[in-house]
Motif scaffolding. Structure first.
Motif, short mmCIF file in Angstrom:
data_model
loop_
_atom_site.label_atom_id
_atom_site.label_comp_id
_atom_site.label_asym_id
_atom_site.label_seq_id
_atom_site.Cartn_x
_atom_site.Cartn_y
_atom_site.Cartn_z
N ASN A 121 0.81 -1.22 0.00
CA ASN A 121 0.00 0.00 0.00
C ASN A 121 0.84 1.27 0.00
O ASN A 121 0.38 2.32 0.41
CB ASN A 121 -0.96 0.05 1.20
N GLY A 122 2.06 1.16 -0.42
CA GLY A 122 2.89 2.35 -0.51
C GLY A 122 2.93 2.80 -1.97
O GLY A 122 2.23 2.26 -2.83
N ASN B 122 17.67 8.18 -0.59
CA ASN B 122 16.58 8.75 0.18
C ASN B 122 16.94 8.95 1.64
O ASN B 122 16.16 9.46 2.41
CB ASN B 122 15.35 7.85 0.09
N TYR C 222 29.90 3.88 8.25
CA TYR C 222 28.77 4.44 8.97
C TYR C 222 28.81 4.12 10.47
O TYR C 222 28.74 5.01 11.32
CB TYR C 222 27.45 3.93 8.37
N GLN D 126 29.37 6.77 13.73
CA GLN D 126 28.44 6.98 14.82
C GLN D 126 29.15 7.13 16.16
O GLN D 126 28.62 7.70 17.10
CB GLN D 126 27.48 5.77 14.92
N THR E 172 5.96 -2.23 10.29
CA THR E 172 6.02 -3.64 10.66
C THR E 172 7.28 -3.91 11.45
O THR E 172 8.24 -3.15 11.43
CB THR E 172 6.06 -4.52 9.41
N PRO F 76 12.01 5.73 11.81
CA PRO F 76 13.13 5.30 10.95
C PRO F 76 13.50 6.32 9.90
O PRO F 76 14.44 6.12 9.16
CB PRO F 76 12.60 4.01 10.31
N LYS G 275 16.45 11.56 11.18
CA LYS G 275 17.88 11.42 11.43
C LYS G 275 18.33 12.59 12.28
O LYS G 275 18.22 13.75 11.87
CB LYS G 275 18.60 11.41 10.10
N ASN H 29 21.67 13.70 14.77
CA ASN H 29 23.03 13.34 15.16
C ASN H 29 23.54 12.13 14.38
O ASN H 29 24.28 11.30 14.89
CB ASN H 29 23.12 13.03 16.65
N GLY H 30 23.09 12.02 13.14
CA GLY H 30 23.65 10.99 12.28
C GLY H 30 22.96 9.64 12.33
O GLY H 30 23.39 8.71 11.66
N TRP H 31 21.93 9.50 13.13
CA TRP H 31 21.27 8.18 13.10
C TRP H 31 19.76 8.30 13.16
O TRP H 31 19.21 9.26 13.69
CB TRP H 31 21.79 7.27 14.20
N VAL H 32 19.14 7.28 12.56
CA VAL H 32 17.69 7.20 12.59
C VAL H 32 17.29 6.17 13.64
O VAL H 32 18.12 5.36 14.07
CB VAL H 32 17.11 6.79 11.22
N ASN I 93 11.52 11.65 3.15
CA ASN I 93 12.16 10.32 3.14
C ASN I 93 11.26 9.22 3.69
O ASN I 93 11.56 8.05 3.57
CB ASN I 93 13.42 10.33 4.00
N SER J 251 8.79 6.40 4.40
CA SER J 251 8.31 5.36 3.51
C SER J 251 6.89 5.68 3.08
O SER J 251 6.06 6.09 3.89
CB SER J 251 8.35 4.01 4.23
N SER J 252 6.64 5.48 1.80
CA SER J 252 5.37 5.92 1.24
C SER J 252 4.19 5.09 1.72
O SER J 252 3.06 5.46 1.55
CB SER J 252 5.44 5.86 -0.27
N ASN J 253 4.48 3.92 2.34
CA ASN J 253 3.35 3.07 2.70
C ASN J 253 2.92 3.22 4.16
O ASN J 253 2.13 2.44 4.66
CB ASN J 253 3.65 1.60 2.38
N GLU K 285 20.21 8.81 27.77
CA GLU K 285 20.28 9.14 29.18
C GLU K 285 18.93 8.99 29.89
O GLU K 285 18.88 8.90 31.10
CB GLU K 285 20.76 10.61 29.28
#
Lengths: 1117, 493
Positions: A386-387, A510, A572, A576, B79, B290, B293, B295-298, B334, B336-338, B362
């Motif tokens: 559904n995306g 992306n 990567y 971090q 999911t 997800p 982002k 500080n460099g992370w998701v 960014n 996700s489209s779903n 922390e």
């Protein structure tokens, strides 16, 4: 003896060759002069009232002279006295022989021959002197052969040139020439006064000597089941460690190389695995030093055997039945592999140089999606969830082939080995240097090995020998490439290696997916292991009286392993943490002392060998590790931990264990036909509770050399017929840690007032009842030989039962612990093994062939109170993540457990009435096998799991052939397994159909409304829970041409430089070039969890398997 | 040559047995521990650290409370591949679910460590430890043991009461005690703890963050509330109200990293980033979406928030945007489209550049906040006498703060008294949902008021239909039943 003689012969032929070269001659003379000078000036003897015979022995001991004389000289028993200091040999001899009817003659090589002063007058009548030369079939002189006139006491010995002179004989006398290991010859004397006598080797007498625990026996006297690896047949093959020499070479031994990584550990099972939680690897005895090769449960674990040099191995014996292994008691249950290295021989210094050079390539590359098809599938997966599509399919993006970018094509392997050996009569030595360098087929992986060895043996006196064996190795392993094993396949192909700013990419266009760029890892990461190991053993052997000897040895094994690690900011995960550095050092120090008293005697038809011994061993491990992260830049890597902004918790640990043992063995042979062996060992281990510390491991065996019976001989069928039976008890204590019986406290941390506070808690419950895991084994076998042993057959059947398993069992969690080590359960292994060796064709064309195969059936008999266990994934024990395996009473270890794939739902299926009502067309259908009431319940859950395969082969073995024609020889070695399954975890990820990471090209053939007959489900970004199913279980049977080698021994006539080179062999080989298998992965010989007994046959992004071409050269000088 | 023979002979005589009594050198052993007050304290600290594990307050306790209720659900394109989270979410868990076992084992680990501390500290004599310290440490251990048992009772029903340290692998099979025995033990431990622990005004140096008299009293109130002993809830909450706690005027201050263990905090689990040997919090990483982002992370986007939860706040309730956040595609292209309803938990964020995704932030995890005392009291008073005006007062104090109003002045948004007992209970429950969103309360609030099925039907009828009576308790883990033959499975499982 034969070789000994050869060296001396070489020595003399060397002299002969150099004689015409004046300078050399002069040099040799000078050399001899020196030796003689030393001898002349150094004789200091003081004997009083000793027989002449004894006195001469004394002189031999203090000088470099050797005396030859006729044993019947009456003067030998005359009492003499001699007191000389720094006298010449002439002075001494004159004094010694004064008043006797004897004189002496000096010969080359410091030989002194005693002769009668007055030659008997009979000589004048009809007797005359004869002389001659005794040589072997190759024309090399035999030294020290006995030459006797038959029926008389008149005789002599051959000298260093194989020459003899005998007087006092007449025509028609029968001359008997004998030498150990050769067929005795009788020559009727004729008028000819110079004889050339060729002695033939006596293959019957030259019985193979087999190394067994704490001793050696003649192969014909063996009562147990011992496999001998013919080392010379393995050499010339790219072998990185000693365990690799075992594969396919002997029956009953199953060997798996856990991955293709340079220096990877292997899994060796002798007659099946006994233990579930404990160790299953055999014990290696390397020149008397026990080494247990346990590696962590990972395919990238390094083999502890890498630091054992593979060069200079004289013999490898595989002890299989309990009669052979019970002398190793508590460490014998998994079989014992005895490795003996070569020793020097007295005579001319021999120099040997061996080398090979080869290139390796990945055996099979995977077919992956290209950028365009990846984007197409990714869009489809999103739309099905559904995306909306995120890639513009009208474009043709460029493909990054991460697989190829991380592949090291034509990886080089080099091996150089120089061996120098030699010595004098009392002291021999062998020393060698080996350099081995193997690049991996993945970039930034390799192994370099430097090994230095020396064996020295010295005779202190007539009764005392000593020996020293020293080994030093350094092994370097670059392990960086192991970090890309999965990402080189999964990283999306539509991402470039570097972005517009020439920095390594971290994420997709992306920014949704972040990843460790495999190329950045290869270039900038550091993961380097260095292991230094020294294995040293010294012994003294004292022949107290005839037949009784005492041997005491002391050995040390120091293993110092370091690791340095740096995850840079260009990767990567490293970015971090601002670069992450770590250093580790582990030091293991083991010493062993063994004291063995052996008595051998023969009375008429009774022959007896008995030994008793005491051994003690302790081992100390000491390790630490430290790390930090947050660096300004990547320049210093891990070399200055203090420059990081944050330090990770340093860790250190010390552990020790000790083993005390008493052992005894009796070998008794009646009438050279009935062979009895009995042994017992008592082992005390520090690992167990005080009350259960000692274990007793007895064994008994009987063999009957039926072919020595006249009624069998009369049949004229068997050249060897020897039925054997044995029974014994062995133990196991490996794989359970060092202090399993103690109550221990662990440390942990919490925070109060923003400060760390340290806590202590009970981490292990005391289990003072813990004791040995015990294996009883019955073995019945027969050794058969036909056509003068041109065809031999060894058949063994065995039954092993292991009880009191050291089993990590679930205990009630209400105790605060989830599992504990207990002695619970039973496992059996039964099977038979056959090895056939034959020389079907012999002559200028010769064909040697050997086939061995083993059938082993492993079964769990009991697990205590439960009937099954779901083992946890190694390393996930506390998280309860299961392995997809079951250990079930009545089934084999390594049984796969999961769901049954039942095809794909198509549009026409009635999904609503199926067990998966929420499924859509294109989803996987699983079989509804059972429910809470034992019948299908219309739901797919844990109860629908069933047995879906087994990692253990039903049959395995090797088929080895050597064809030789004139100077050519061709080796063809194959290995095979039959009936083992593999869980292909690589496919689980690479066929996940999510389109988030790259997939196999085969996923293009997925289910779509237009392609209803597909086996792969539809593309779907939102993924259902992954179930272990038989969809990924594949047949792992294979037949592999492990090695095909063509060799050529360059004949000496071709060698203009024959004066310097005594032998030259060149060869070329293809290794692992052909494998016949149905397995879809790159290699059916695989184990993700390394040596773990339960996780065998699990493939998941294994290090690629390599095929190679090698060229080699062996030169002897 | 005699010399050598002599050497050999003497060396044989010198051979002595290697010592096999080897004592572990890098682990302490219990025999020579408990020699000082520091040792005793260390045994208590180790109990706390169990609660910081992933299986309890660092992740799965919250999974049980929010994914196992109407607050979060994996759906609409969001999911998880984690079997446990999915099973909890869809009420598909059973006795083989890993979480069902790990939650059990981990709590008993805390109990065993408590028993270890209590038994051994009790044995220490006055030469080794001062009486005050001894009493306090035992009280602290008892508080933690009570917390573990209370969690277990609410999750599994009656459980075996193990009150002795495990010292042998034999005889570990124990039957379940009665529910009354279990509750009595929890109450007994908490009463002891209450008597022994310091109040927030008199904390010893360096003590901040450990259990206090207030912690024990407030927990005791909660235990009584769960039992339905409302008089005692009133009594215990009154006591807490005398101890000097205060609500922050700004709700968000509860999650401000600079105000941890502050005036409103009664008991919270301490997490600390970048500290070797100490657990950092997971929530920053788990809850960040997800596609965000920082500080460099998701993040992982765990415990995805349901529309049902997002819609439960009234207009003007400031707590909604503190607790959760609905992201938009225009802000985050960014994404996700779903994703159908991209709403994620927002309350635990560590924006420090030092924070990392896994176990690297922390944020402390609150167990008891002072506003809970108000709402517990309201619930108890309503149960005793629905027309008790104090119940409304307690509730409205918490409500006013949520709307950014003066807590002690009546306002428009106040709940007016006069509701029926049931209606007011529903109001309190809804208030609790907003006040303690993603603070490990929701499942037990619903169970205590017997509204789990109702709530699930309202949020997603497909899941709601699955919910049965048996789901009020987790099953006894199958692994545990196999290992302990004396245990009986919960009804329906």
């Amino acid at each position: 003896m034969k070789t000994n003689k050869k060296y001396v012969a070489l020595l003399s032929s060397f002299f002969e060759r150099v004689k015409n070269r004046k300078i050399m001659h002069g040099f040799i003379c000078a050399l001899f002069l020196c030796i003689s000078m030393t001898a002349y000036s150094q004789i200091t003897v003081n004997v009083r009232n000793l027989s002449l015979r004894e006195s001469l022995k004394k002189v031999e001991q203090v000088s470099s002279y050797k005396f030859f004389y006729n044993e019947n000289l009456p003067e030998l028993s005359w009492k003499v006295s001699l007191n000389v200091k720094n006298a010449t040999i002439d002075q001494a001899m004159v004094e010694l022989l004064s008043g006797m009817d004897l004189t002496y003659k000096k010969q080359s090589g410091n030989l002194i021959v005693l002769v009668k002063k007055n030659q008997p007058t009979e000589q004048k009548i009809e007797k005359k002197p004869y002389s001659g030369k005794v040589v072997d079939p190759n024309g090399e002189p035999i030294i020290g052969a006995n030459v006797v006139v038959k029926g008389t006491t008149n005789g002599t010995m051959t000298d260093v040139n194989g020459r003899f002179d005998i007087s006092n004989v007449k025509n028609n006398d029968l001359l008997e020439i004998s030498y150990i290991g050769y067929v005795t010859q009788n020559i009727r004397l004729t008028d000819e006064s110079f004889l050339r006598i060729v002695l033939k080797e006596n293959t019957q007498v030259l019985d193979e000597i087999v190394v067994v625990g704490y001793g050696t026996v003649k192969k014909s006297d063996l009562t147990g089941s011992v496999g001998t690896i013919q080392v010379e047949k393995v050499q010339g093959i790219n072998v990185k460690s000693v365990d690799q020499m075992l594969q396919g070479r002997t029956s009953g031994l199953y060997m798996v190389e856990n991955s293709g990584m340079p220096g990877a550990s292997s899994t060796v099972r002798i007659r099946g695995g006994n233990s579930i939680s404990g160790g299953n690897e055999p014990l290696y005895i390397i020149d008397g030093m026990p080494v247990y090769p346990s590696a962590s449960a990972s395919q990238t674990a390094l083999s502890p055997l890498n630091s054992i040099p593979t060069s200079d191995i004289e013999s490898i014996e595989v002890l299989k039945d309990a009669s052979s292994t019970a002398i190793y008691g508590s460490r014998g249950a998994n079989g014992v592999i005895i490795v003996t290295t070569k020793k020097g021989k007295s005579g001319k210094t021999a120099v040997e140089f061996n080398t090979y050079w080869g290139i390796q390539n990945i055996y099979k590359k995977y077919d992956l999606l290209n950028a365009k098809s990846f984007e197409m599938l990714a869009n489809e997966a999103l739309e099905n969830s559904n995306g909306t599509a995120i890639y513009d399919e009208s474009l043709t993006p460029s493909t990054t082939d991460w697989q190829q970018l991380t592949t090291n094509d034509n990886a080089l392997t080099q091996n150089y080995q120089l061996t120098i050996s030699g010595g004098y009569e009392k002291t021999t030595f062998l020393t060698s240097f080996n350099y081995y360098n193997q690049e991996g087929v993945i970039k930034a992986t390799d192994m370099k090995k430097y090994a230095f060895r020396t064996n020295i043996d010295h005779k202190i006196s007539d009764t005392i020998d000593m020996g020293l064996s020293l080994t030093m190795t350094r092994v370097d392993n670059n392990r960086v490439g192991n970090s890309v094993l999965s990402s080189r396949l999964t990283t999306p192909p539509n991402i470039a290696v570097k972005d517009e700013d020439s920095n390594y990419t971290f994420s997709d266009n992306n920014g949704v997916i972040t990843f460790d760029n495999p190329v950045a890892i290869i270039k900038d990461k550091v993961d380097w292991n260095t292991t230094y190991r020294t294995l040293d053993n010294a012994f003294v052997e004292w022949n107290i009286i005839k037949g009784l000897k005492f041997k005491s040895s002391f050995g040390i094994d120091i293993n110092y392993a370091t690791n340095k690690y740096y995850n840079p900011r260009t990767v990567y995960s490293g970015s971090q943490k601002g670069g992450q550095a770590e250093k580790t050092a582990n030091n293991t120090y083991t010493w062993i002392n063994e004291n063995i008293l052996t008595y051998t005697n023969t009375w008429g038809i009774h022959s007896f060998t008995g030994l008793i011994g005491y051994t003690q061993q302790t081992s100390t491990y000491d390790g630490f590790n430290a790390g930090s992260y947050g660096f300004l830049n990547d320049n210093l890597e891990m070399n200055n931990l203090a420059s990081g902004t944050t330090y990770t918790a340093p860790e250190s640990g010390v552990s020790k264990w000790a083993l005390n043992s008493y052992l005894a063995r009796i070998n008794y042979t009646l009438n050279n036909k009935y062979l009895f062996t009995a042994s017992i060992r008592a082992d005390g281990s520090s690992r167990f509770g005080k009350d259960n510390r000692w274990g007793y491991f007895p064994s008994a065996a009987f063999a009957w050399r039926a072919s020595e019976e006249s009624f069998i001989k009369d049949l004229n069928i068997f050249s060897n017929l020897k039925p054997r039976i044995s029974f014994g008890v062995t133990g196991n204590q490996d794989g359970i840690g060092t202090y399993p019986s103690y109550a221990l406290l662990g440390s942990t941390g919490y925070v109060a007032d923003d400060q760390k506070i340290t806590g202590y808690y009970p981490s292990q419950v005391a289990n003072t009842n813990l004791k040995w895991e015990t294996t009883s084994q019955f073995d019945a076998g027969v050794d058969l030989g036909f056509f003068n042993n041109r065809l031999t057959l060894v058949v063994d059947g065995y039954y092993k039962k292991t009880h009191d398993l050291l089993l990590k069992v679930k205990i009630p969690g209400s105790s605060g612990f989830s599992s504990g080590l207990k002695n619970i359960g039973e496992v059996e292994n039964k099977g038979f093994e056959v090895s056939i060796n034959a020389t079907p064709v012999e002559g200028s064309f010769t064909w040697n062939t050997g086939l061995n195969f083993t059938y082993n059936k492993n079964k769990v008999l009991s697990l205590g109170d439960v009937s099954f266990i779901y083992p946890d994934q190694p390393g996930q024990e506390n998280n309860g993540i299961h392995l997809g395996r079951i250990v079930q009473v009545g089934k084999s270890l390594g049984t796969f457990y999961g769901y049954v794939y039942d095809g794909i739902f198509s549009t026409s299926d009635d999904i609503a009435s199926s067990a998966q009502p929420t499924a859509s067309p294109g989803d996987i259908r699983f079989k509804d096998i059972s429910g809470p009431d034992g019948v299908p319940d219309g739901k797919i859950n844990d109860l629908d799991r069933t047995i879906i395969g087994c990692a253990q082969p039903k049959l395995f073995g090797g088929f080895n052939n050597i064809f030789s024609y004139k100077n050519f020889d061709l080796n063809v070695n194959t290995i095979f397994t039959l009936g083992n399954d593999i869980y292909n975890g690589t496919r689980v990820t690479m066929e996940d159909m999510q389109g988030a990471t790259n997939m196999f090209a085969s996923t293009l053939n997925r289910w779509t409304p237009e392609n209803q007959n597909a086996t792969l489900p539809r593309a779907l970004r939102s993924k259902a829970v992954m179930r272990v199913s038989d969809q990924f279980v594949e047949d792992g049977s294979y037949l592999r041409f492990q090695n095909i080698t063509l060799g050529y021994n360059v004949p000496s006539s071709f060698l203009n430089f024959a004066k310097y080179v005594s032998s030259l062999r060149i060869y070329a080989s293809l290794q692992n070039f052909f494998t016949i298998t149905n397995y879809s992965g790159d290699n059916p010989e695989i184990s993700k969890y390394g040596q773990d007994n339960l996780g065998a046959g699990y493939d998941s992004f294994s290090y690629p398997f390599a095929k190679s071409i090698l060229f080699g050269l062996n030169v002897k000088f | 040559m005699k010399k050598i023979e002599l050497i050999i002979l003497s060396s044989i005589l010198m051979i002595s047995c290697t010592d096999m009594n080897l004592v572990p050198e890098s682990n302490l052993s219990p025999e020579n521990f408990f020699k000082s007050e520091e040792d005793a304290a260390a045994s208590v600290y180790s109990i706390y650290s169990v609660f910081t594990s992933n299986d309890i307050y660092s992740q799965f306790w919250e999974v049980l409370q929010s994914q196992g209720t109407d607050d979060s659900e994996w759906s609409g394109g969001r999911t998880t591949t984690n079997l446990d989270k999915n099973a909890l979410d869809k009420f598909e868990f059973d006795g083989n679910t890993n979480l069902v076992y790990s939650l059990w084992v981990r709590h008993y680990q805390a109990i065993n460590r408590s028993n270890f501390a209590i038994e051994n500290i009790e044995r220490m004599d006055a030469t080794l430890i001062k009486d005050d310290a001894k009493k306090m440490l035992i009280g602290e251990a008892k508080f933690l043991r009570a917390l573990a048992y209370f969690n277990l009772i609410q999750t599994y029903g009656a459980v075996p009461l193990v009150l002795k340290e495990t010292t042998s692998l034999d005889g570990l099979e124990v039957p379940r005690n009665s529910l009354d025995e279990c509750y009595n033990q929890v109450v007994l431990d908490l009463q002891d703890a209450k008597a022994a622990l310091p109040t927030i005004g008199q904390l010893p140096k360096g003590y901040l963050g450990r259990a206090t008299k207030g912690s024990a009293t407030a927990l005791l109130a909660k235990v009584y509330l769960t039992k339905g002993d409302y008089q005692n809830v009133v009594k215990e909450t009154s006591e807490v109200m005398q101890m000097g706690y205060k609500l922050w005027s700004n709700y968000a201050d509860n999650f401000n990293l600079d105000k941890e263990n502050g005036q409103e905090s009664i008991f919270e689990i301490q997490f600390k980033r970048n500290t070797p040997g100490v657990a950092g919090s997971n929530y920053s990483g788990y809850y960040r979406p997800p596609f965000v982002k920082i500080n460099g992370w998701v993040g992982y986007g765990d415990n995805p928030v349901t529309r049902n939860h997002y819609d439960c706040y009234e207009k003007g309730d400031l707590r909604r945007d503190i607790n959760v956040r609905l992201y938009t595609k225009s802000e985050y292209p960014n994404m996700s489209s779903n994703y159908e309803f991209p709403c994620y938990v927002n309350k635990y964020q560590d924006l420090s550049p030092l924070a990392v995704r896994s176990q690297g932030s922390e944020n402390n995890y609150p167990i008891l906040r002072y506003s809970d005392v108000y709402l517990m009291r309201a619930e108890a008073l309503n149960a005793i006498n629905p027309s008790d005006i104090e119940a409304y007062n307690c509730l409205n104090i918490v409500r006013r703060r949520a709307f950014g109003l003066d807590m002690y002045k009546t306002s428009e948004i106040d709940i007016k008294n006069g509701l029926s007992k049931d209606d007011f209970l529903n109001v309190i429950l809804l208030e609790r949902r907003r006040e303690f969103a993603f603070e490990g309360q929701r499942r037990f609030d619903l169970l205590r008021t017997n509204k789990l099925k109702e709530a699930m039907m309202a949020q997603n009828p497909v899941i709601g239909t699955v919910v049965q009576d048996k789901h009020k308790l987790l099953p006894i883990p199958v692994t545990e039943l196999d290992a302990n033959k004396l245990l009986i499975q919960n009804p329906g499982w």
